[in-house]
Design an enzyme around this catalytic site. Structure first.
Site, PDB file in Angstrom:
ATOM      1  N   ALA A 277       3.557  -2.258  -2.853  1.00 14.83           N
ATOM      2  CA  ALA A 277       4.538  -3.711  -3.434  1.00 14.83           C
ATOM      3  C   ALA A 277       4.826  -4.001  -4.372  1.00 14.83           C
ATOM      4  CB  ALA A 277       3.673  -4.861  -2.588  1.00 14.83           C
ATOM      5  N   TYR A 278       6.084  -4.767  -4.524  1.00 14.94           N
ATOM      6  CA  TYR A 278       6.139  -5.320  -6.086  1.00 14.94           C
ATOM      7  C   TYR A 278       6.036  -6.170  -6.274  1.00 14.94           C
ATOM      8  CZ  TYR A 278       8.154  -0.310  -5.321  1.00 14.94           C
ATOM      9  OH  TYR A 278       8.815   0.736  -5.038  1.00 14.94           O
TER      10      TYR A 278
END
Length: 156
Positions: free
Chosen positions: A29-30
């Site tokens: 994820a970011y």
């Protein structure tokens, strides 16, 4: 910081599975999915990583990349701080001639998407193209994992 040079393709069959030397589940994820730079947290098997990538060049082939292994427990904690839209996939490593293709079979909101990448030492480097390799999508932002987290394949 190093430069990542890669070409990206859709995959048109599952023939790569028989040729794979390894497969690993990846969840990522970011912390930042801005197009100018991304900050990614990844759990690959039992390892954690923090990666920063710069904006791709005009051809979409090259961009700066910095990656550091971090403790698995820290990666799992950082995943909780990330933007919505985690990517879940299984990565197959597929040797083809002098290169290794990374073939990602996506799950969750990106189920049905299969993308292969090959890293090169220069933008002009030639490489063998296996029969299961489909349309090239290098430089098409919608296929970047950071963009798939924002606009998943199921919405296309």
């Amino acid at each position: 910081m190093s430069v990542e040079i890669e070409r990206k393709f859709l995959v048109n069959s599952d023939a790569f599975v028989k040729q794979a030397s390894e497969q690993t589940r990846i969840v990522q994820a970011y912390l930042n999915s801005d197009k100018q730079r991304t900050v990614r947290v990844r759990v690959r098997g039992e390892q954690g990583f923090l990666t920063i990538k710069g904006k791709s060049n005009q051809s979409g082939l090259s961009r700066y990349e910095w990656e550091k292994e971090i403790p698995l427990s820290e990666a799992e904690q950082l995943l909780a701080l990330c933007e919505p839209g985690a990517i879940d996939k299984v990565r197959y490593l597929v040797p083809v001639a002098q290169h290794v293709f990374e073939v990602d079979v996506f799950a969750g909101d990106n189920l049905g998407l299969i993308v292969a990448e090959v890293e090169l030492s220069s933008e002009q480097e030639s490489f063998a193209k296996p029969d299961w390799l489909g349309q090239e999508v290098t430089g098409q932002a919608k296929y970047y994992n950071s963009q798939l987290s924002l606009n998943p394949f199921k919405n296309w």
